[in-house]
Motif scaffolding. Structure first.
Motif, PDB file in Angstrom:
ATOM      1  N   ILE A 100     -27.115 -19.020   8.013  1.00 25.72           N
ATOM      2  CA  ILE A 100     -27.285 -18.674   9.425  1.00 25.72           C
ATOM      3  C   ILE A 100     -28.063 -19.773  10.139  1.00 25.72           C
ATOM      4  O   ILE A 100     -27.695 -20.212  11.227  1.00 25.72           O
ATOM      5  CB  ILE A 100     -27.997 -17.314   9.553  1.00 25.72           C
ATOM      6  CG1 ILE A 100     -27.138 -16.208   8.932  1.00 25.72           C
ATOM      7  CG2 ILE A 100     -28.298 -16.992  11.009  1.00 25.72           C
ATOM      8  CD1 ILE A 100     -27.846 -14.878   8.806  1.00 25.72           C
ATOM      9  N   ALA A 101     -29.149 -20.232   9.505  1.00 26.15           N
ATOM     10  CA  ALA A 101     -29.976 -21.275  10.115  1.00 26.15           C
ATOM     11  C   ALA A 101     -29.231 -22.592  10.256  1.00 26.15           C
ATOM     12  O   ALA A 101     -29.454 -23.342  11.220  1.00 26.15           O
ATOM     13  CB  ALA A 101     -31.243 -21.478   9.290  1.00 26.15           C
ATOM     14  N   LEU A 102     -28.329 -22.887   9.311  1.00 27.93           N
ATOM     15  CA  LEU A 102     -27.616 -24.158   9.330  1.00 27.93           C
ATOM     16  C   LEU A 102     -26.287 -24.088  10.066  1.00 27.93           C
ATOM     17  O   LEU A 102     -25.591 -25.102  10.200  1.00 27.93           O
ATOM     18  CB  LEU A 102     -27.384 -24.657   7.900  1.00 27.93           C
ATOM     19  CG  LEU A 102     -28.634 -24.873   7.037  1.00 27.93           C
ATOM     20  CD1 LEU A 102     -28.259 -25.519   5.714  1.00 27.93           C
ATOM     21  CD2 LEU A 102     -29.674 -25.713   7.760  1.00 27.93           C
ATOM     22  N   GLY A 103     -25.910 -22.879  10.531  1.00 26.94           N
ATOM     23  CA  GLY A 103     -24.726 -22.754  11.373  1.00 26.94           C
ATOM     24  C   GLY A 103     -23.413 -22.571  10.659  1.00 26.94           C
ATOM     25  O   GLY A 103     -22.355 -22.836  11.228  1.00 26.94           O
ATOM     26  N   TYR A 104     -23.425 -22.096   9.403  1.00 23.60           N
ATOM     27  CA  TYR A 104     -22.146 -21.848   8.722  1.00 23.60           C
ATOM     28  C   TYR A 104     -22.146 -20.461   8.064  1.00 23.60           C
ATOM     29  O   TYR A 104     -21.701 -20.274   6.941  1.00 23.60           O
ATOM     30  CB  TYR A 104     -21.829 -22.951   7.699  1.00 23.60           C
ATOM     31  CG  TYR A 104     -22.794 -23.087   6.536  1.00 23.60           C
ATOM     32  CD1 TYR A 104     -22.629 -22.331   5.373  1.00 23.60           C
ATOM     33  CD2 TYR A 104     -23.845 -23.990   6.575  1.00 23.60           C
ATOM     34  CE1 TYR A 104     -23.491 -22.467   4.298  1.00 23.60           C
ATOM     35  CE2 TYR A 104     -24.704 -24.135   5.503  1.00 23.60           C
ATOM     36  CZ  TYR A 104     -24.524 -23.370   4.370  1.00 23.60           C
ATOM     37  OH  TYR A 104     -25.390 -23.507   3.306  1.00 23.60           O
ATOM     38  N   GLU A 105     -22.605 -19.457   8.835  1.00 24.25           N
ATOM     39  CA  GLU A 105     -22.830 -18.135   8.260  1.00 24.25           C
ATOM     40  C   GLU A 105     -21.587 -17.452   7.708  1.00 24.25           C
ATOM     41  O   GLU A 105     -21.690 -16.501   6.935  1.00 24.25           O
ATOM     42  CB  GLU A 105     -23.490 -17.219   9.290  1.00 24.25           C
ATOM     43  CG  GLU A 105     -22.730 -17.020  10.577  1.00 24.25           C
ATOM     44  CD  GLU A 105     -23.114 -18.029  11.643  1.00 24.25           C
ATOM     45  OE1 GLU A 105     -22.917 -17.729  12.827  1.00 24.25           O
ATOM     46  OE2 GLU A 105     -23.606 -19.116  11.295  1.00 24.25           O
ATOM     47  N   LYS A 106     -20.392 -17.883   8.083  1.00 27.40           N
ATOM     48  CA  LYS A 106     -19.176 -17.253   7.577  1.00 27.40           C
ATOM     49  C   LYS A 106     -18.543 -18.049   6.441  1.00 27.40           C
ATOM     50  O   LYS A 106     -17.410 -17.789   6.049  1.00 27.40           O
ATOM     51  CB  LYS A 106     -18.174 -17.068   8.714  1.00 27.40           C
ATOM     52  CG  LYS A 106     -18.658 -16.107   9.794  1.00 27.40           C
ATOM     53  CD  LYS A 106     -17.598 -15.863  10.848  1.00 27.40           C
ATOM     54  CE  LYS A 106     -18.119 -14.877  11.899  1.00 27.40           C
ATOM     55  NZ  LYS A 106     -17.110 -14.588  12.940  1.00 27.40           N
ATOM     56  N   LYS A 107     -19.283 -19.025   5.899  1.00 29.24           N
ATOM     57  CA  LYS A 107     -18.763 -19.862   4.832  1.00 29.24           C
ATOM     58  C   LYS A 107     -19.775 -19.960   3.688  1.00 29.24           C
ATOM     59  O   LYS A 107     -20.909 -19.526   3.822  1.00 29.24           O
ATOM     60  CB  LYS A 107     -18.463 -21.269   5.360  1.00 29.24           C
ATOM     61  CG  LYS A 107     -17.459 -21.318   6.506  1.00 29.24           C
ATOM     62  CD  LYS A 107     -17.261 -22.753   6.982  1.00 29.24           C
ATOM     63  CE  LYS A 107     -16.311 -22.840   8.150  1.00 29.24           C
ATOM     64  NZ  LYS A 107     -16.152 -24.238   8.619  1.00 29.24           N
ATOM     65  N   SER A 108     -19.341 -20.553   2.593  1.00 26.52           N
ATOM     66  CA  SER A 108     -20.231 -20.821   1.458  1.00 26.52           C
ATOM     67  C   SER A 108     -20.479 -22.319   1.371  1.00 26.52           C
ATOM     68  O   SER A 108     -19.538 -23.120   1.455  1.00 26.52           O
ATOM     69  CB  SER A 108     -19.607 -20.319   0.154  1.00 26.52           C
ATOM     70  OG  SER A 108     -19.472 -18.916   0.171  1.00 26.52           O
ATOM     71  N   GLY A 109     -21.746 -22.701   1.216  1.00 28.72           N
ATOM     72  CA  GLY A 109     -22.088 -24.111   1.146  1.00 28.72           C
ATOM     73  C   GLY A 109     -22.067 -24.639  -0.280  1.00 28.72           C
ATOM     74  O   GLY A 109     -21.992 -23.883  -1.244  1.00 28.72           O
ATOM     75  N   LEU A 110     -22.115 -25.957  -0.407  1.00 30.32           N
ATOM     76  CA  LEU A 110     -22.208 -26.571  -1.723  1.00 30.32           C
ATOM     77  C   LEU A 110     -22.990 -27.883  -1.622  1.00 30.32           C
ATOM     78  O   LEU A 110     -23.205 -28.409  -0.529  1.00 30.32           O
ATOM     79  CB  LEU A 110     -20.824 -26.851  -2.302  1.00 30.32           C
ATOM     80  CG  LEU A 110     -20.033 -28.033  -1.713  1.00 30.32           C
ATOM     81  CD1 LEU A 110     -19.090 -28.599  -2.764  1.00 30.32           C
ATOM     82  CD2 LEU A 110     -19.239 -27.589  -0.499  1.00 30.32           C
ATOM     83  N   ILE A 111     -23.436 -28.354  -2.772  1.00 34.58           N
ATOM     84  CA  ILE A 111     -24.107 -29.650  -2.869  1.00 34.58           C
ATOM     85  C   ILE A 111     -23.065 -30.633  -3.402  1.00 34.58           C
ATOM     86  O   ILE A 111     -22.704 -30.590  -4.579  1.00 34.58           O
ATOM     87  CB  ILE A 111     -25.337 -29.567  -3.793  1.00 34.58           C
ATOM     88  CG1 ILE A 111     -26.343 -28.561  -3.218  1.00 34.58           C
ATOM     89  CG2 ILE A 111     -25.988 -30.939  -3.943  1.00 34.58           C
ATOM     90  CD1 ILE A 111     -27.517 -28.261  -4.137  1.00 34.58           C
ATOM     91  N   SER A 112     -22.569 -31.472  -2.515  1.00 32.83           N
ATOM     92  CA  SER A 112     -21.387 -32.272  -2.808  1.00 32.83           C
ATOM     93  C   SER A 112     -21.724 -33.633  -3.414  1.00 32.83           C
ATOM     94  O   SER A 112     -22.887 -34.029  -3.528  1.00 32.83           O
ATOM     95  CB  SER A 112     -20.587 -32.481  -1.521  1.00 32.83           C
ATOM     96  OG  SER A 112     -21.310 -33.326  -0.635  1.00 32.83           O
ATOM     97  N   LYS A 113     -20.662 -34.350  -3.742  1.00 27.98           N
ATOM     98  CA  LYS A 113     -20.807 -35.696  -4.287  1.00 27.98           C
ATOM     99  C   LYS A 113     -21.486 -36.622  -3.282  1.00 27.98           C
ATOM    100  O   LYS A 113     -22.282 -37.492  -3.661  1.00 27.98           O
ATOM    101  CB  LYS A 113     -19.427 -36.239  -4.668  1.00 27.98           C
ATOM    102  CG  LYS A 113     -19.450 -37.571  -5.377  1.00 27.98           C
ATOM    103  CD  LYS A 113     -18.039 -37.985  -5.783  1.00 27.98           C
ATOM    104  CE  LYS A 113     -18.055 -39.352  -6.478  1.00 27.98           C
ATOM    105  NZ  LYS A 113     -16.676 -39.768  -6.862  1.00 27.98           N
ATOM    106  N   ALA A 114     -21.208 -36.428  -1.988  1.00 24.31           N
ATOM    107  CA  ALA A 114     -21.842 -37.248  -0.951  1.00 24.31           C
ATOM    108  C   ALA A 114     -23.354 -37.056  -0.953  1.00 24.31           C
ATOM    109  O   ALA A 114     -24.116 -38.014  -0.765  1.00 24.31           O
ATOM    110  CB  ALA A 114     -21.267 -36.896   0.421  1.00 24.31           C
ATOM    111  N   GLU A 115     -23.807 -35.818  -1.170  1.00 25.65           N
ATOM    112  CA  GLU A 115     -25.235 -35.557  -1.224  1.00 25.65           C
ATOM    113  C   GLU A 115     -25.840 -36.172  -2.481  1.00 25.65           C
ATOM    114  O   GLU A 115     -26.966 -36.688  -2.453  1.00 25.65           O
ATOM    115  CB  GLU A 115     -25.497 -34.052  -1.192  1.00 25.65           C
ATOM    116  CG  GLU A 115     -26.960 -33.650  -1.327  1.00 25.65           C
ATOM    117  CD  GLU A 115     -27.870 -34.217  -0.245  1.00 25.65           C
ATOM    118  OE1 GLU A 115     -29.094 -34.219  -0.458  1.00 25.65           O
ATOM    119  OE2 GLU A 115     -27.366 -34.658   0.813  1.00 25.65           O
TER     120      GLU A 115
END
Length: 377
Positions: free
Chosen positions: A123-138
């Motif tokens: 919610i704080a990061l603006g993607y409340e309807k999705k699931s986040g991940l720690i990607s290769k770019a990170e």
């Protein structure tokens, strides 16, 4: 943040102080906690103590330049990593997104409430309807950060929130740095599901269990650290299960909790009456909640509620934590549900949570959930 600002987990504070004072700081630590119990504040206080120039009485001074940066959550030598994805605040190809693009929103969240719950991050990061991940770019961003010399001549650190959200490529990129980091470098990983963290990562970390707080420690944290009135803090602490984050969420979202509680009770009443059609209608209402995170919150709430029913069935009324206004419902459910139901139901709600986390269609998830509960009750 100083150790003295944090209530509870005194053994962990002493262990951290001992590591620093003895010069035996581990290269990687995996801190695992129940959601909202204070692992992040402890990690922040640990990093502040490591780099404080004027340590005193087993705590940081709070006034030196390093401590001042800590209070503003501005660390030139600490990289914060957390799950991200494209959303309303930051857009772009998911595989190319880095946490630095979300840093202002992360900082606002942590400064407001360092005990935030996992479902509050999207919610704080603006993607409340999705699931986040720690990607290769990170992963590449972390390696770039660690390739630069420390600006303060102190310890560099990576604080990773929810390392289980790393994909395999990211983990492989970071494996060497976690196992054999450069001098004065530390990784601190914070998870709520240690069994979900890749074994190749967790096996290279010292494990520290952050325990739930006592009711008084939760109350004190709410009043002294977060500005909650004592009356609200006392009430919320009773049902927080040792989590400051849950206590805050209870205070801040009473209206939402009422809605979720009503849905759960309606679902259970229809199941106990063997009314499948009405139970499916409740399932449809749950799938229509306005965000995937709210649906996951329902599953979490339901899992806690099922635990209360189980405790009542075992005659453990004194530790069930039943709110006075819900006593009639819970006592009725404990009487009418089969003894085997609670264990099955807990697994069913946990499975639904996992399906939502994988972006499975919500209607499919809750139709399946109602059907499985119906044959189990």
């Amino acid at each position: 943040m100083k150790f003295s600002d944090i209530r509870g987990n005194e053994d962990i504070k002493k262990a951290f102080v001992g590591m620093v004072d003895s010069g035996r700081i581990p290269h990687a630590i995996l801190m695992y906690e129940n959601d909202g119990c204070g692992a992040l504040p402890l990690a922040l206080a640990f990093m502040q103590y490591i780099n404080c120039k004027n340590k005193e009485n087993g705590d940081s001074c709070g006034v030196c330049p390093s401590c001042n940066q800590n209070s503003k959550l501005i660390y030139p030598d600490i990289h914060f990593t957390f799950p991200v994805t494209s959303g309303s605040k930051v857009s772009g190809e998911v595989g190319n997104l880095e946490c630095s693009q979300f840093s202002e929103y992360w900082r606002d969240l942590v400064l407001k409430n360092p005990y935030f719950l996992e479902n509050e991050l999207p919610i704080a990061l603006g993607y409340e309807k999705k699931s986040g991940l720690i990607s290769k770019a990170e992963g590449a961003a972390i390696l770039r950060k660690l390739s630069v010399s420390s600006l303060s001549d102190g310890y560099r650190g990576v604080i990773m929130y929810l390392p289980e959200k790393m994909n395999g490529q990211t983990a492989n990129m970071l494996l060497k740095s976690i196992e054999e980091p450069s001098e004065k470098t530390i990784f601190i990983l914070i998870t709520h599901n240690p069994e979900s963290v890749l074994q190749t990562i967790s096996s290279r970390c010292i494990r520290i269990r952050v325990t739930p707080l006592s009711e008084e420690e939760v109350r004190s944290s709410l009043v002294t650290r977060l500005g909650v009135t004592d009356s609200d803090a006392v009430e919320a602490a009773k049902f927080a299960e040792g989590s400051v984050g849950k206590a805050l969420q209870r205070i801040a979202a009473r209206t939402e909790n009422v809605e979720i509680s009503d849905l759960f009770q309606d679902l259970m009443q229809n199941l106990m009456q063997k009314d499948l059609l009405s139970a499916l209608e409740v399932g449809d209402a749950i799938s229509s909640l306005d965000s995937r995170e709210k649906q996951k919150t329902f599953c979490t709430y339901a899992g806690t509620a099922i635990r209360k029913i189980f405790l009542l069935q075992q005659g453990l009324d004194n530790i069930a934590g039943i709110e006075p206004e819900n006593e009639v419902f819970y006592n009725d459910a404990a009487t009418r549900c089969q003894k085997t139901f609670c264990r099955k139901a807990a697994d069913i709600f946990s499975h639904a949570f996992g399906m939502l986390d994988r972006n499975v269609n919500q209607k499919v998830v809750f139709t399946s959930l109602v059907g499985r509960l119906f044959v189990s009750i």
